[in-house]
Scaffold this motif. Structure first.
Motif, PDB file in Angstrom:
ATOM      1  N   ALA A 151       0.829  -1.209   0.000  1.00 50.19           N
ATOM      2  CA  ALA A 151       0.000   0.000   0.000  1.00 50.19           C
ATOM      3  C   ALA A 151       0.862   1.257   0.000  1.00 50.19           C
ATOM      4  O   ALA A 151       2.012   1.243   0.439  1.00 50.19           O
ATOM      5  CB  ALA A 151      -0.934   0.004   1.212  1.00 50.19           C
ATOM      6  N   SER A 152       0.298   2.351  -0.462  1.00 48.61           N
ATOM      7  CA  SER A 152       0.999   3.623  -0.542  1.00 48.61           C
ATOM      8  C   SER A 152       1.266   4.201   0.844  1.00 48.61           C
ATOM      9  O   SER A 152       0.498   3.993   1.787  1.00 48.61           O
ATOM     10  CB  SER A 152       0.165   4.614  -1.355  1.00 48.61           C
ATOM     11  N   ILE A 153       2.371   4.948   0.958  1.00 52.80           N
ATOM     12  CA  ILE A 153       2.675   5.657   2.200  1.00 52.80           C
ATOM     13  C   ILE A 153       1.671   6.779   2.427  1.00 52.80           C
ATOM     14  O   ILE A 153       1.199   6.998   3.536  1.00 52.80           O
ATOM     15  CB  ILE A 153       4.111   6.203   2.165  1.00 52.80           C
ATOM     16  N   PHE A 154       1.319   7.492   1.357  1.00 53.64           N
ATOM     17  CA  PHE A 154       0.328   8.558   1.458  1.00 53.64           C
ATOM     18  C   PHE A 154      -1.076   7.971   1.374  1.00 53.64           C
ATOM     19  O   PHE A 154      -1.361   7.149   0.507  1.00 53.64           O
ATOM     20  CB  PHE A 154       0.499   9.582   0.332  1.00 53.64           C
ATOM     21  N   MET A 155      -1.955   8.425   2.268  1.00 54.30           N
ATOM     22  CA  MET A 155      -3.344   7.993   2.251  1.00 54.30           C
ATOM     23  C   MET A 155      -4.229   9.215   2.450  1.00 54.30           C
ATOM     24  O   MET A 155      -3.782  10.247   2.960  1.00 54.30           O
ATOM     25  CB  MET A 155      -3.609   6.964   3.361  1.00 54.30           C
ATOM     26  N   THR A 171      -8.656   8.874   6.392  1.00 49.61           N
ATOM     27  CA  THR A 171      -8.260   7.562   6.931  1.00 49.61           C
ATOM     28  C   THR A 171      -7.778   7.698   8.363  1.00 49.61           C
ATOM     29  O   THR A 171      -8.172   6.935   9.254  1.00 49.61           O
ATOM     30  CB  THR A 171      -7.133   6.944   6.069  1.00 49.61           C
ATOM     31  N   TRP A 172      -6.918   8.695   8.583  1.00 50.31           N
ATOM     32  CA  TRP A 172      -6.302   8.854   9.909  1.00 50.31           C
ATOM     33  C   TRP A 172      -7.260   9.518  10.895  1.00 50.31           C
ATOM     34  O   TRP A 172      -7.114   9.346  12.116  1.00 50.31           O
ATOM     35  CB  TRP A 172      -4.999   9.639   9.777  1.00 50.31           C
ATOM     36  N   MET A 227       2.325  12.091  14.381  1.00 46.81           N
ATOM     37  CA  MET A 227       2.307  11.964  12.923  1.00 46.81           C
ATOM     38  C   MET A 227       3.046  13.119  12.259  1.00 46.81           C
ATOM     39  O   MET A 227       2.928  14.279  12.663  1.00 46.81           O
ATOM     40  CB  MET A 227       0.870  11.909  12.397  1.00 46.81           C
ATOM     41  N   PHE A 228       3.814  12.779  11.214  1.00 44.27           N
ATOM     42  CA  PHE A 228       4.427  13.790  10.373  1.00 44.27           C
ATOM     43  C   PHE A 228       3.391  14.271   9.359  1.00 44.27           C
ATOM     44  O   PHE A 228       2.748  13.460   8.689  1.00 44.27           O
ATOM     45  CB  PHE A 228       5.621  13.215   9.598  1.00 44.27           C
ATOM     46  N   SER A 229       3.234  15.564   9.234  1.00 43.58           N
ATOM     47  CA  SER A 229       2.317  16.102   8.229  1.00 43.58           C
ATOM     48  C   SER A 229       3.103  16.743   7.100  1.00 43.58           C
ATOM     49  O   SER A 229       4.241  17.182   7.283  1.00 43.58           O
ATOM     50  CB  SER A 229       1.378  17.136   8.858  1.00 43.58           C
ATOM     51  N   THR A 230       2.506  16.782   5.930  1.00 46.05           N
ATOM     52  CA  THR A 230       3.106  17.430   4.778  1.00 46.05           C
ATOM     53  C   THR A 230       1.992  17.976   3.898  1.00 46.05           C
ATOM     54  O   THR A 230       0.807  17.786   4.206  1.00 46.05           O
ATOM     55  CB  THR A 230       4.014  16.470   3.991  1.00 46.05           C
ATOM     56  N   GLN A 231       2.352  18.669   2.824  1.00 50.04           N
ATOM     57  CA  GLN A 231       1.366  19.270   1.933  1.00 50.04           C
ATOM     58  C   GLN A 231       1.378  18.564   0.582  1.00 50.04           C
ATOM     59  O   GLN A 231       2.449  18.226   0.066  1.00 50.04           O
ATOM     60  CB  GLN A 231       1.657  20.759   1.726  1.00 50.04           C
ATOM     61  N   VAL A 232       0.212  18.351   0.016  1.00 50.59           N
ATOM     62  CA  VAL A 232       0.114  17.784  -1.322  1.00 50.59           C
ATOM     63  C   VAL A 232      -0.576  18.818  -2.207  1.00 50.59           C
ATOM     64  O   VAL A 232      -1.571  19.424  -1.817  1.00 50.59           O
ATOM     65  CB  VAL A 232      -0.645  16.440  -1.329  1.00 50.59           C
ATOM     66  N   TYR A 252      -0.660  13.067   5.702  1.00 52.05           N
ATOM     67  CA  TYR A 252       0.272  12.566   6.707  1.00 52.05           C
ATOM     68  C   TYR A 252       1.121  11.429   6.149  1.00 52.05           C
ATOM     69  O   TYR A 252       0.663  10.654   5.301  1.00 52.05           O
ATOM     70  CB  TYR A 252      -0.496  12.062   7.933  1.00 52.05           C
ATOM     71  N   LEU A 253       2.358  11.356   6.636  1.00 55.02           N
ATOM     72  CA  LEU A 253       3.141  10.152   6.411  1.00 55.02           C
ATOM     73  C   LEU A 253       2.584   9.097   7.362  1.00 55.02           C
ATOM     74  O   LEU A 253       2.416   9.369   8.555  1.00 55.02           O
ATOM     75  CB  LEU A 253       4.621  10.398   6.721  1.00 55.02           C
ATOM     76  N   ARG A 254       2.301   7.922   6.846  1.00 55.18           N
ATOM     77  CA  ARG A 254       1.610   6.931   7.679  1.00 55.18           C
ATOM     78  C   ARG A 254       2.452   6.555   8.912  1.00 55.18           C
ATOM     79  O   ARG A 254       3.651   6.278   8.800  1.00 55.18           O
ATOM     80  CB  ARG A 254       1.286   5.674   6.869  1.00 55.18           C
ATOM     81  N   PRO A 255       1.834   6.519  10.090  1.00 51.68           N
ATOM     82  CA  PRO A 255       2.545   6.109  11.303  1.00 51.68           C
ATOM     83  C   PRO A 255       2.514   4.602  11.519  1.00 51.68           C
ATOM     84  O   PRO A 255       3.106   4.096  12.465  1.00 51.68           O
ATOM     85  CB  PRO A 255       1.773   6.835  12.412  1.00 51.68           C
ATOM     86  N   GLU A 256       1.808   3.890  10.666  1.00 46.28           N
ATOM     87  CA  GLU A 256       1.732   2.431  10.728  1.00 46.28           C
ATOM     88  C   GLU A 256       1.289   1.917   9.364  1.00 46.28           C
ATOM     89  O   GLU A 256       0.757   2.665   8.549  1.00 46.28           O
ATOM     90  CB  GLU A 256       0.731   1.980  11.799  1.00 46.28           C
TER      91      GLU A 256
END
Length: 299
Positions: A73-77, A81-82, A174-179, A190-194
């Motif tokens: 699965a992709s790292i980005f979701m 989801t979170w 959680m690490f957050s980022t912008q898309v 977010y970069l998935r924490p799990e």
């Protein structure tokens, strides 16, 4: 934990880190620019060791079990989801700072280390009472009570030796980022924490396309990311790490039976790696997540 114990632990870890680097297993990441805390690179021998373990785990999990299949699965979701999983609101650690040393600690870890001190001193009852008190406070989200507990127990900073603590605050891991191509139009993800959520959201896709029937499992190996408050313990607590995970789906009422079977199966796998029997132990959790009715670690 006493100051001498912390010093001894740090000295031992320094020896391990130096050995791992010298023999090409693990390097501090971007070391030529002074490195980045809690981030490591695997060297020529380290990556071979890691890949061997991943390959062995994958083969025994998916090839030797007809009812387990894999995904990647992709790292980005999607951020919902979170939110749905509770990570946005609840994936937090209680954080406390010492005003004198300027060091930040996990409040629950400070209390756990004090409980370990009591237990090592032979006072198991006090240790358990302390852990129970912390569990009640955290469950009630009484952060002021957690700080009061730390002060009443005379828990001091290992660096400054003082108990000049700030208030306890929750810190999302959680690490957050912008898309998006334009900052103003971008959205936070977010970069998935799990890796588990990638399995859960693909349950129906896998069940239909792989023609699986319950009970069946979905396995995955992939990167996960956690913005740890206290970055320590070498590769045992990293901000970027890899997980090998299998989620096994069963019919309601049969979960404890399957739990016992998989617990023994995983223990056998660790023994098969060649780890001495006396170096392995099973630790059953007393404090369970809200969604669990049993949990264990193999230590």
């Amino acid at each position: 934990m006493a100051k001498n114990d912390v010093t001894a632990e740090n000295a031992q870890l320094k020896d391990i880190i130096a050995h791992a680097k010298e023999y090409g297993f693990v390097y501090p990441s971007s070391e030529i620019y002074d490195g980045l805390q809690a981030v490591y690179d695997y060297g020529a021998y380290g990556v071979e060791l890691k890949n061997n373990l991943k390959r062995l785990w994958w083969e025994t999990m998916t090839r030797l079990n007809d009812n387990i299949v894999g995904i990647d699965a992709s790292i980005f979701m999607h951020p919902t989801t979170w939110k749905a999983s509770g990570h946005v609101d609840s994936f937090n650690d209680p954080m406390i700072d010492n005003k004198d040393s300027k060091k930040r600690y996990r409040a629950d870890v400070l209390v756990e280390e004090k409980a370990a001190f009591y237990e090592n001193s032979g006072d198991k009852e006090t240790a358990q009472n302390l852990l129970n008190a912390m569990a009640r406070l955290l469950e009630a989200e009484d952060l002021a009570g957690v700080r009061e507990l730390i002060i009443n127990e005379k828990i001091t900073c290992p660096i400054s030796g003082t108990s000049n603590w700030t208030e306890v605050r929750q810190f999302n891991l959680m690490f957050s980022t912008q898309v998006g191509s334009v900052a103003e139009d971008s959205s936070t993800i977010y970069l998935r924490p799990e890796t588990a959520q990638g399995i859960f959201v693909n349950f129906l896709n896998v069940q239909k396309t792989a023609r699986m029937k319950v009970p069946f499992g979905i396995a995955q190996i992939g990167k996960a990311f956690r913005n740890e408050i206290v970055a320590r313990q070498f590769i045992f607590r990293m901000r970027e790490f890899e997980q090998m995970e299998m989620q096994f789906f069963v019919r309601p009422g049969s979960e404890l039976e399957w739990y016992k079977e998989w617990a023994e199966t995983r223990m056998k796998w660790h023994r098969a790696l060649g780890i001495p029997e006396e170096k392995l132990r099973r630790h059953d959790h007393e404090k369970l997540a809200h969604y669990a009715n049993a949990a264990m670690d193999i230590e």
